[in-house]
Design an enzyme around this catalytic site. Structure first.
Site, PDB file in Angstrom:
ATOM      1  N   ILE A 182       0.900  -1.162   0.000  1.00 14.75           N
ATOM      2  CA  ILE A 182       0.000   0.000   0.000  1.00 14.75           C
ATOM      3  C   ILE A 182       0.931   1.202   0.000  1.00 14.75           C
ATOM      4  O   ILE A 182       1.690   1.398   0.952  1.00 14.75           O
ATOM      5  CB  ILE A 182      -0.914   0.081   1.245  1.00 14.75           C
ATOM      6  CG1 ILE A 182      -2.004  -0.982   1.222  1.00 14.75           C
ATOM      7  CG2 ILE A 182      -1.560   1.463   1.329  1.00 14.75           C
ATOM      8  CD1 ILE A 182      -3.001  -0.877   2.381  1.00 14.75           C
ATOM      9  N   GLY A 204      -4.869   5.740   2.054  1.00 13.54           N
ATOM     10  CA  GLY A 204      -4.352   4.480   2.581  1.00 13.54           C
ATOM     11  C   GLY A 204      -5.475   3.674   3.227  1.00 13.54           C
ATOM     12  O   GLY A 204      -5.577   2.455   3.039  1.00 13.54           O
ATOM     13  N   ASN A 214       9.200   1.791  10.384  1.00 16.67           N
ATOM     14  CA  ASN A 214       8.152   2.633   9.796  1.00 16.67           C
ATOM     15  C   ASN A 214       7.033   2.820  10.830  1.00 16.67           C
ATOM     16  O   ASN A 214       5.970   2.215  10.756  1.00 16.67           O
ATOM     17  CB  ASN A 214       7.631   1.999   8.502  1.00 16.67           C
ATOM     18  CG  ASN A 214       6.770   2.959   7.700  1.00 16.67           C
ATOM     19  OD1 ASN A 214       6.293   3.967   8.204  1.00 16.67           O
ATOM     20  ND2 ASN A 214       6.562   2.614   6.444  1.00 16.67           N
ATOM     21  N   ASN A 265       4.942   5.237  11.566  1.00 15.11           N
ATOM     22  CA  ASN A 265       3.628   5.746  11.138  1.00 15.11           C
ATOM     23  C   ASN A 265       2.765   4.621  10.584  1.00 15.11           C
ATOM     24  O   ASN A 265       1.576   4.528  10.898  1.00 15.11           O
ATOM     25  CB  ASN A 265       3.783   6.845  10.076  1.00 15.11           C
ATOM     26  CG  ASN A 265       4.328   8.135  10.658  1.00 15.11           C
ATOM     27  OD1 ASN A 265       4.289   8.354  11.865  1.00 15.11           O
ATOM     28  ND2 ASN A 265       4.848   8.988   9.795  1.00 15.11           N
ATOM     29  N   TYR A 314      -1.701   0.583  11.058  1.00 10.70           N
ATOM     30  CA  TYR A 314      -2.223  -0.784  11.021  1.00 10.70           C
ATOM     31  C   TYR A 314      -2.750  -1.225  12.385  1.00 10.70           C
ATOM     32  O   TYR A 314      -3.772  -1.912  12.461  1.00 10.70           O
ATOM     33  CB  TYR A 314      -1.171  -1.759  10.479  1.00 10.70           C
ATOM     34  CG  TYR A 314      -0.843  -1.499   9.029  1.00 10.70           C
ATOM     35  CD1 TYR A 314      -1.854  -1.480   8.062  1.00 10.70           C
ATOM     36  CD2 TYR A 314       0.455  -1.241   8.615  1.00 10.70           C
ATOM     37  CE1 TYR A 314      -1.572  -1.223   6.730  1.00 10.70           C
ATOM     38  CE2 TYR A 314       0.745  -0.983   7.269  1.00 10.70           C
ATOM     39  CZ  TYR A 314      -0.272  -0.970   6.348  1.00 10.70           C
ATOM     40  OH  TYR A 314       0.005  -0.717   5.031  1.00 10.70           O
TER      41      TYR A 314
END
Length: 172
Positions: A96, A108, A135, A137, A142
């Site tokens: 994504i 997103g 990562n 962010n 998620y």
């Protein structure tokens, strides 16, 4: 603003390559050497590789458009196309990516919702993805969407071994 999602076809190959390289570079260029980044881009996003992925019945790509401009994309895998052996009851969100200038517009989230919709249509029991451990962010995004860390695997940026967290969400 008008947002639409469209399945990628073989005729979208060059556009897919363009957005793949652009978004991956935007996302990871500051944390990786240009040598490792370029080696990865050449391996993962050459036209022949992307054509094989587009032709695989167990993989699907989707563009997200904002006001008729390609703003990002999604790649999902099932069956043997999954990058880890997670079984027939699973759907992998392999990619994504949203262009930096279109981030913070909920794209997103829309792409993830598309992946969830596909998983439910195919009666999958879980949806999973790998996200780089640095990562923060993406990990937070998620987690907010109900994913939990269930493992980890190696990801190679050129010959630089990095760790991706495997995050999973059980579907009902």
């Amino acid at each position: 603003m008008t947002m639409t999602i469209k399945k990628c076809m073989l005729e979208d190959l060059r556009e897919l390559q363009k957005i793949s390289v652009e978004t991956f570079t935007e996302t990871f260029k500051d944390q990786n050497s240009s040598e490792h980044l370029n080696a990865y881009l050449e391996r993962a996003y050459n036209l022949e590789q992307l054509e094989q992925e587009l032709a695989n019945r167990s993989s699907q790509f989707f563009f997200v458009y904002l006001n008729q401009e390609v703003a990002g994309y999604l790649k999902v895998n099932t069956n043997e196309a999954q990058s880890e052996a997670m079984g027939a009851g699973s759907l992998e969100v392999e990619r994504i990516y949203v262009k930096k200038k279109f981030q913070k517009h909920g794209l997103g989230k829309q792409l993830l919702n598309k992946a969830l919709e596909i998983a439910q249509e195919q009666k999958k029991k879980k949806i999973w993805l790998g996200v780089w451990e640095e990562n923060e962010n993406a990990i937070a995004f998620y987690q907010k969407k109900g994913f939990v860390q269930t493992g980890a695997h190696s990801f190679y940026m050129g010959d630089d071994e990095q760790v991706d967290l495997i995050m999973t969400r059980t579907l009902h």
